[in-house]
Design a protein around this motif. Structure first.
Motif, PDB file in Angstrom:
ATOM      1  N   LYS A  55      51.352  16.445 -13.054  1.00  0.00           N
ATOM      2  CA  LYS A  55      52.195  16.186 -14.205  1.00  0.00           C
ATOM      3  C   LYS A  55      52.814  14.800 -14.066  1.00  0.00           C
ATOM      4  O   LYS A  55      53.375  14.461 -13.019  1.00  0.00           O
ATOM      5  CB  LYS A  55      53.289  17.250 -14.296  1.00  0.00           C
ATOM      6  N   ALA A  56      52.696  13.990 -15.113  1.00  0.00           N
ATOM      7  CA  ALA A  56      53.266  12.645 -15.102  1.00  0.00           C
ATOM      8  C   ALA A  56      54.782  12.752 -14.971  1.00  0.00           C
ATOM      9  O   ALA A  56      55.425  13.536 -15.660  1.00  0.00           O
ATOM     10  CB  ALA A  56      52.904  11.904 -16.375  1.00  0.00           C
ATOM     11  N   PRO A  74      52.105   7.668 -15.639  1.00  0.00           N
ATOM     12  CA  PRO A  74      51.476   8.302 -16.797  1.00  0.00           C
ATOM     13  C   PRO A  74      49.969   8.081 -16.790  1.00  0.00           C
ATOM     14  O   PRO A  74      49.460   7.198 -16.102  1.00  0.00           O
ATOM     15  CB  PRO A  74      52.126   7.610 -17.988  1.00  0.00           C
ATOM     16  N   GLU A  75      49.269   8.883 -17.581  1.00  0.00           N
ATOM     17  CA  GLU A  75      47.820   8.789 -17.651  1.00  0.00           C
ATOM     18  C   GLU A  75      47.407   7.413 -18.170  1.00  0.00           C
ATOM     19  O   GLU A  75      47.986   6.910 -19.132  1.00  0.00           O
ATOM     20  CB  GLU A  75      47.289   9.873 -18.582  1.00  0.00           C
ATOM     21  N   ALA A 122      52.502  15.100  -4.784  1.00  0.00           N
ATOM     22  CA  ALA A 122      51.098  14.819  -5.085  1.00  0.00           C
ATOM     23  C   ALA A 122      50.372  14.343  -3.831  1.00  0.00           C
ATOM     24  O   ALA A 122      49.230  14.742  -3.580  1.00  0.00           O
ATOM     25  CB  ALA A 122      50.997  13.773  -6.192  1.00  0.00           C
ATOM     26  N   CYS A 123      51.036  13.514  -3.041  1.00  0.00           N
ATOM     27  CA  CYS A 123      50.436  13.034  -1.784  1.00  0.00           C
ATOM     28  C   CYS A 123      50.161  14.199  -0.840  1.00  0.00           C
ATOM     29  O   CYS A 123      49.108  14.260  -0.211  1.00  0.00           O
ATOM     30  CB  CYS A 123      51.343  12.018  -1.114  1.00  0.00           C
ATOM     31  N   ALA A 124      51.104  15.113  -0.749  1.00  0.00           N
ATOM     32  CA  ALA A 124      50.929  16.261   0.135  1.00  0.00           C
ATOM     33  C   ALA A 124      49.750  17.132  -0.326  1.00  0.00           C
ATOM     34  O   ALA A 124      48.980  17.624   0.504  1.00  0.00           O
ATOM     35  CB  ALA A 124      52.202  17.088   0.177  1.00  0.00           C
ATOM     36  N   ASN A 125      49.588  17.319  -1.635  1.00  0.00           N
ATOM     37  CA  ASN A 125      48.474  18.122  -2.148  1.00  0.00           C
ATOM     38  C   ASN A 125      47.126  17.457  -1.939  1.00  0.00           C
ATOM     39  O   ASN A 125      46.115  18.144  -1.782  1.00  0.00           O
ATOM     40  CB  ASN A 125      48.663  18.402  -3.640  1.00  0.00           C
ATOM     41  N   PHE A 131      49.218  15.016 -18.095  1.00  0.00           N
ATOM     42  CA  PHE A 131      48.774  15.091 -16.713  1.00  0.00           C
ATOM     43  C   PHE A 131      47.991  13.841 -16.359  1.00  0.00           C
ATOM     44  O   PHE A 131      47.304  13.260 -17.198  1.00  0.00           O
ATOM     45  CB  PHE A 131      47.908  16.332 -16.484  1.00  0.00           C
ATOM     46  N   THR A 132      48.101  13.440 -15.109  1.00  0.00           N
ATOM     47  CA  THR A 132      47.393  12.282 -14.587  1.00  0.00           C
ATOM     48  C   THR A 132      46.481  12.752 -13.467  1.00  0.00           C
ATOM     49  O   THR A 132      46.891  13.530 -12.613  1.00  0.00           O
ATOM     50  CB  THR A 132      48.395  11.251 -14.023  1.00  0.00           C
TER      51      THR A 132
END
Length: 114
Positions: free
Chosen positions: A52-53, A98-99, A60-63, A39-40
């Protein structure tokens, strides 16, 4: 004739015993486990979340509340380009990176600028 039969018998024994030297692999190698997911942490205006990578960055942008402008939704026009930790990514086709390896970035999260 006897030597040909002996040769065939020895060859058959060698082939059947070849599996004897292969180590048994535990079933954990054969199945994917959810504990190996990476996860990142992404952040936007002080809001941090784990993603999650490799998942789509548009989700992710929406969240996080980032609203990039979409035009083609195929990655051709680059109107949806956002900056993630200084790297420009097209939000419509990009993936969560990735992280990072630096501990300070792991704690703070990668900053998104839209």
């Amino acid at each position: 004739m006897k030597t040909a039969f002996t040769f065939a018998l020895v060859t058959l024994a060698a082939i059947s015993s070849a599996d004897a030297f292969v180590p048994n692999q535990p079933s954990s190698f054969l199945t994917k486990t959810s504990s190996t997911e990476l996860f990142t942490v992404l952040s936007y205006k002080g809001k941090k979340k784990d993603f999650k990578a490799g998942s789509p960055i548009k989700n992710a942008c929406a969240n996080l509340g980032v609203k990039p402008k979409y035009s083609c939704r195929k990655g051709d026009c680059a109107s949806c380009t956002i900056s993630v930790a200084g790297t420009r990514i097209k939000a419509c086709v990009g993936k969560v990176p990735p992280e990072p390896r630096l501990k300070s970035l792991q704690e703070k999260g990668l900053e998104i600028k839209g």
